[in-house]
Design a protein around this motif. Structure first.
Motif, PDB file in Angstrom:
ATOM      1  N   GLU A   1      35.358 -18.222 -34.549  1.00  0.00           N
ATOM      2  CA  GLU A   1      36.565 -17.479 -34.156  1.00  0.00           C
ATOM      3  C   GLU A   1      37.736 -18.287 -34.193  1.00  0.00           C
ATOM      4  O   GLU A   1      37.879 -19.495 -33.452  1.00  0.00           O
TER       5      GLU A   1
ATOM      6  N   GLU B   1      44.640 -13.876 -19.624  1.00  0.00           N
ATOM      7  CA  GLU B   1      43.676 -13.075 -19.957  1.00  0.00           C
ATOM      8  C   GLU B   1      43.575 -11.919 -19.051  1.00  0.00           C
ATOM      9  O   GLU B   1      43.587 -12.372 -17.594  1.00  0.00           O
TER      10      GLU B   1
ATOM     11  N   GLN C   1      28.340 -21.857 -26.709  1.00  0.00           N
ATOM     12  CA  GLN C   1      29.784 -21.854 -27.406  1.00  0.00           C
ATOM     13  C   GLN C   1      30.343 -23.268 -27.956  1.00  0.00           C
ATOM     14  O   GLN C   1      29.852 -23.959 -27.136  1.00  0.00           O
TER      15      GLN C   1
ATOM     16  N   VAL D   1      42.760 -18.198 -30.120  1.00  0.00           N
ATOM     17  CA  VAL D   1      43.973 -17.660 -29.837  1.00  0.00           C
ATOM     18  C   VAL D   1      44.698 -18.043 -28.772  1.00  0.00           C
ATOM     19  O   VAL D   1      44.285 -18.483 -27.718  1.00  0.00           O
TER      20      VAL D   1
ATOM     21  N   LYS E   1      30.642 -19.406 -32.014  1.00  0.00           N
ATOM     22  CA  LYS E   1      30.037 -18.835 -30.622  1.00  0.00           C
ATOM     23  C   LYS E   1      28.691 -18.199 -31.226  1.00  0.00           C
ATOM     24  O   LYS E   1      28.740 -17.311 -32.427  1.00  0.00           O
TER      25      LYS E   1
HETATM   26  P1  AMP Z   1      33.781 -15.471 -24.058  1.00  0.00           P
HETATM   27  O1  AMP Z   1      32.326 -15.660 -23.695  1.00  0.00           O
HETATM   28  O2  AMP Z   1      34.110 -14.915 -25.187  1.00  0.00           O
HETATM   29  O3  AMP Z   1      34.269 -14.436 -23.091  1.00  0.00           O
HETATM   30  O4  AMP Z   1      34.691 -16.704 -23.826  1.00  0.00           O
HETATM   31  C1  AMP Z   1      34.784 -17.538 -22.785  1.00  0.00           C
HETATM   32  C2  AMP Z   1      36.156 -18.040 -22.587  1.00  0.00           C
HETATM   33  O5  AMP Z   1      36.415 -18.713 -23.545  1.00  0.00           O
HETATM   34  C3  AMP Z   1      37.266 -16.879 -22.661  1.00  0.00           C
HETATM   35  O6  AMP Z   1      37.455 -16.124 -21.480  1.00  0.00           O
HETATM   36  C4  AMP Z   1      38.589 -17.638 -22.728  1.00  0.00           C
HETATM   37  O7  AMP Z   1      38.916 -18.279 -21.832  1.00  0.00           O
HETATM   38  C5  AMP Z   1      37.924 -18.633 -23.958  1.00  0.00           C
HETATM   39  N1  AMP Z   1      37.866 -18.275 -25.436  1.00  0.00           N
HETATM   40  C6  AMP Z   1      36.960 -17.549 -25.928  1.00  0.00           C
HETATM   41  N2  AMP Z   1      37.217 -17.078 -27.242  1.00  0.00           N
HETATM   42  C7  AMP Z   1      38.489 -17.782 -27.621  1.00  0.00           C
HETATM   43  C8  AMP Z   1      39.433 -17.601 -28.428  1.00  0.00           C
HETATM   44  N3  AMP Z   1      39.235 -17.226 -29.721  1.00  0.00           N
HETATM   45  N4  AMP Z   1      40.480 -18.267 -28.392  1.00  0.00           N
HETATM   46  C9  AMP Z   1      40.888 -18.840 -27.168  1.00  0.00           C
HETATM   47  N5  AMP Z   1      40.179 -18.925 -26.054  1.00  0.00           N
HETATM   48  C10 AMP Z   1      38.925 -18.281 -26.210  1.00  0.00           C
END
Ligand code: AMP
Length: 345
Positions: A172, A180, A153, A175, A142
């Protein structure tokens, strides 16, 4: 009770629009600062339509308001410096700095004892192989800054064929979550904290699709989530509403990210609570007492994205549905045009 009469809001999107509407219910006025089109201007007292580099416009804006808040966290530092020399900014600069940069954010969260995904700093493409050797695949690369709704991303399934984001990034570990959730928490100028019930979030293509309350998770999980959000707010000496996104895993809660503002996953509060997240934020930054966050209804919030708007006639006819439209012109794919709050009990 408070000397604040006019609130400046950096950013004129739908969040600024709903903040302005909430402020007007409390007899307060909002002055929006927005470089582009501003759906918030329809319901605000005043609009400054100027770039963040326009010092004269920024100065005039800051001089015309009692406090400045924001609905958008990527305001340039130079603009914030100028504004802060004239009027207070709430939530404070530290909260902004921490949440503007994923590396700073994750480091801060670990420092206050919270669990995040395992991560590594990837300042440039040359550093990616070393980071992958430590974190492994699957993982997600990211950009440190300016990512939202899944933008900036890259998902890495196989370390041998990893794409580069094109900008300084964090890697990252993936996970393996079961759900969520997010907590919308508010902290007042006197340190009083009030949280709304955690909501269950469903994303599609990185964009929030729906939030459901109650989230259906055991009380120990929801209590933990609220305590985590309150800990973050206290550690930042935060004033205002903050969104905290968490992954639920069998090993416990993992903090994904924090948003130093009202949050899409808190829109359900408009139909579920006497004081919604927008009014709560206005109360906090204006130095007024907070609402208690109590929930009176079960609600499913669904975003209206792009041509979801075609469903509008049915949604307007449906019982127990509150429709919110943002007054944006063109319904492009992926663009948030509005949302609905369906009261389910
Ligand atoms: P974010 O912009 O970081 O909120 O990421 C958008 C979406 O991607 C999140 O709401 C998750 O569904 C997925 N996501 C982000 N980071 C992770 C991670 N480290 N492991 C698994 N899924 C992730």
């Amino acid at each position: 009770m408070s000397d604040v009469r006019i609130i400046g809001i950096l950013g004129g999107g739908q969040l600024g629009r709903m903040l302005s509407a909430a402020a007007s219910r409390l007899g307060l006025r909002c002055h929006i600062y927005e470089p582009c089109a501003a759906p918030a201007a329809d319901v605000a007292y005043r609009l400054t339509n100027a770039p963040y580099e326009d010092e004269a416009a920024l100065r005039a804006f800051a001089e015309s308001v009692d406090v400045v808040t924001y609905e958008f966290e990527n305001v340039p530092t130079s603009a914030l410096d100028l504004i802060e020399s004239i009027v207070p900014i709430r939530p404070n600069r530290r909260a902004l700095a921490v949440s503007q940069d994923r590396l700073t954010e994750k480091t801060f969260l670990n420092e206050i004892g919270l669990t995040t995904a395992p991560f590594a700093d990837v300042p440039d493409q040359a550093a990616l192989a070393g980071a992958l050797a430590g974190i492994g695949a699957p993982s997600i690369l990211k950009t440190r800054r300016l990512g939202y709704d899944g933008k900036g991303q890259v998902r890495i399934a196989d370390a041998a064929v990893a794409e580069w984001t094109g900008a300084p990034s964090v890697l990252e570990g993936f996970v393996d979550f079961t759900a969520e959730i997010s907590v919308i928490v508010a902290r007042g100028m006197d340190g009083q904290v009030a949280a709304f019930d955690p909501g269950l979030n469903v994303h599609q293509g990185g964009i929030l699709r729906s939030t459901t309350v109650p989230c259906g998770l055991p009380g120990r999980v929801t209590t933990d989530a609220v305590l985590i959000a309150a800990r973050i707010a206290a550690a930042l000496d935060y004033v205002g509403v903050m969104g905290v996104e968490l992954f639920v895993t069998p090993q416990g809660l993992v903090v994904n990210e924090i948003a130093p503002r009202v949050h899409n996953s808190g829109h359900w509060t408009q139909a579920g609570c006497a004081v919604d997240q927008f009014e709560q934020h206005i109360r906090a930054v204006a130095g007024l007492p907070l609402g208690d966050g109590k929930r009176y209804a079960d609600v499913v919030m669904e975003n209206l994205i792009g041509d979801d708007l075609a469903r509008l006639p049915d949604l307007l006819r449906a019982p127990d549905v509150q429709v919110h439209l943002y007054g944006k012109g063109e319904a492009r794919a992926g663009r948030k045009m509005g949302h609905v709050n369906r009261i389910t009990r």
